[in-house]
Design a protein around this motif. Structure first.
Motif, mmCIF file in Angstrom:
data_model
loop_
_atom_site.group_PDB
_atom_site.id
_atom_site.type_symbol
_atom_site.label_atom_id
_atom_site.label_comp_id
_atom_site.label_asym_id
_atom_site.label_seq_id
_atom_site.Cartn_x
_atom_site.Cartn_y
_atom_site.Cartn_z
ATOM 1 N N LEU A 16 38.785 -0.087 -39.240
ATOM 2 C CA LEU A 16 39.217 1.113 -38.528
ATOM 3 C C LEU A 16 38.030 2.011 -38.201
ATOM 4 O O LEU A 16 37.950 2.577 -37.109
ATOM 5 N N GLU A 17 37.087 2.111 -39.113
ATOM 6 C CA GLU A 17 35.879 2.913 -38.877
ATOM 7 C C GLU A 17 35.068 2.347 -37.721
ATOM 8 O O GLU A 17 34.523 3.082 -36.904
ATOM 9 N N ARG A 18 34.977 1.024 -37.610
ATOM 10 C CA ARG A 18 34.243 0.405 -36.509
ATOM 11 C C ARG A 18 34.950 0.604 -35.171
ATOM 12 O O ARG A 18 34.301 0.835 -34.159
ATOM 13 N N GLU A 19 36.278 0.486 -35.163
ATOM 14 C CA GLU A 19 37.022 0.543 -33.913
ATOM 15 C C GLU A 19 37.167 1.957 -33.372
ATOM 16 O O GLU A 19 37.062 2.165 -32.172
ATOM 17 N N ASP A 20 37.457 2.927 -34.227
ATOM 18 C CA ASP A 20 37.696 4.295 -33.766
ATOM 19 C C ASP A 20 37.205 5.273 -34.820
ATOM 20 O O ASP A 20 37.953 5.713 -35.685
ATOM 21 N N ARG A 21 35.940 5.624 -34.728
ATOM 22 C CA ARG A 21 35.321 6.485 -35.744
ATOM 23 C C ARG A 21 35.946 7.866 -35.800
ATOM 24 O O ARG A 21 36.135 8.433 -36.864
#
Length: 96
Positions: A16-21
């Motif tokens: 989730l951090e990689r996709e939408d920080r």
């Protein structure tokens, strides 16, 4: 050997951090923001500009302005499509 629930949660949080920080950081701060899929203000602006160019092209009778308005409107409609990610191709399943 199956993964533990903690490892799955850590993996999910990292993805989730990689996709939408922005969304992930707002969740950790306790003030949730809209996910990327629901942020469409830029697409609405492009649609407004495209329709304005299309109407101006019809009023002025300029084919290039009409074509540019149609192209911008088409781009905006693609950006507003809620199932945009599903139509790109076969969906890959995450490894278990």
């Amino acid at each position: 050997m199956p993964q533990s629930d903690d490892e799955r949660l850590v993996d999910l949080a990292a993805r989730l951090e990689r996709e939408d920080r922005r969304f992930a950081r707002s969740l950790s701060a306790g003030r949730p923001a809209r996910p990327r899929e629901y942020r469409r203000s830029r697409a609405w602006w492009v649609l407004g500009i495209g329709v304005t160019m299309l109407i101006a092209g019809v009023v002025v009778a300029d084919g290039l302005l009409i074509a540019a308005g149609l192209v911008l409107s088409g781009i905006a409609v693609q950006l507003l499509d809620p199932d945009r990610r599903r139509t790109r191709g076969p969906r890959r399943r995450p490894p278990r």
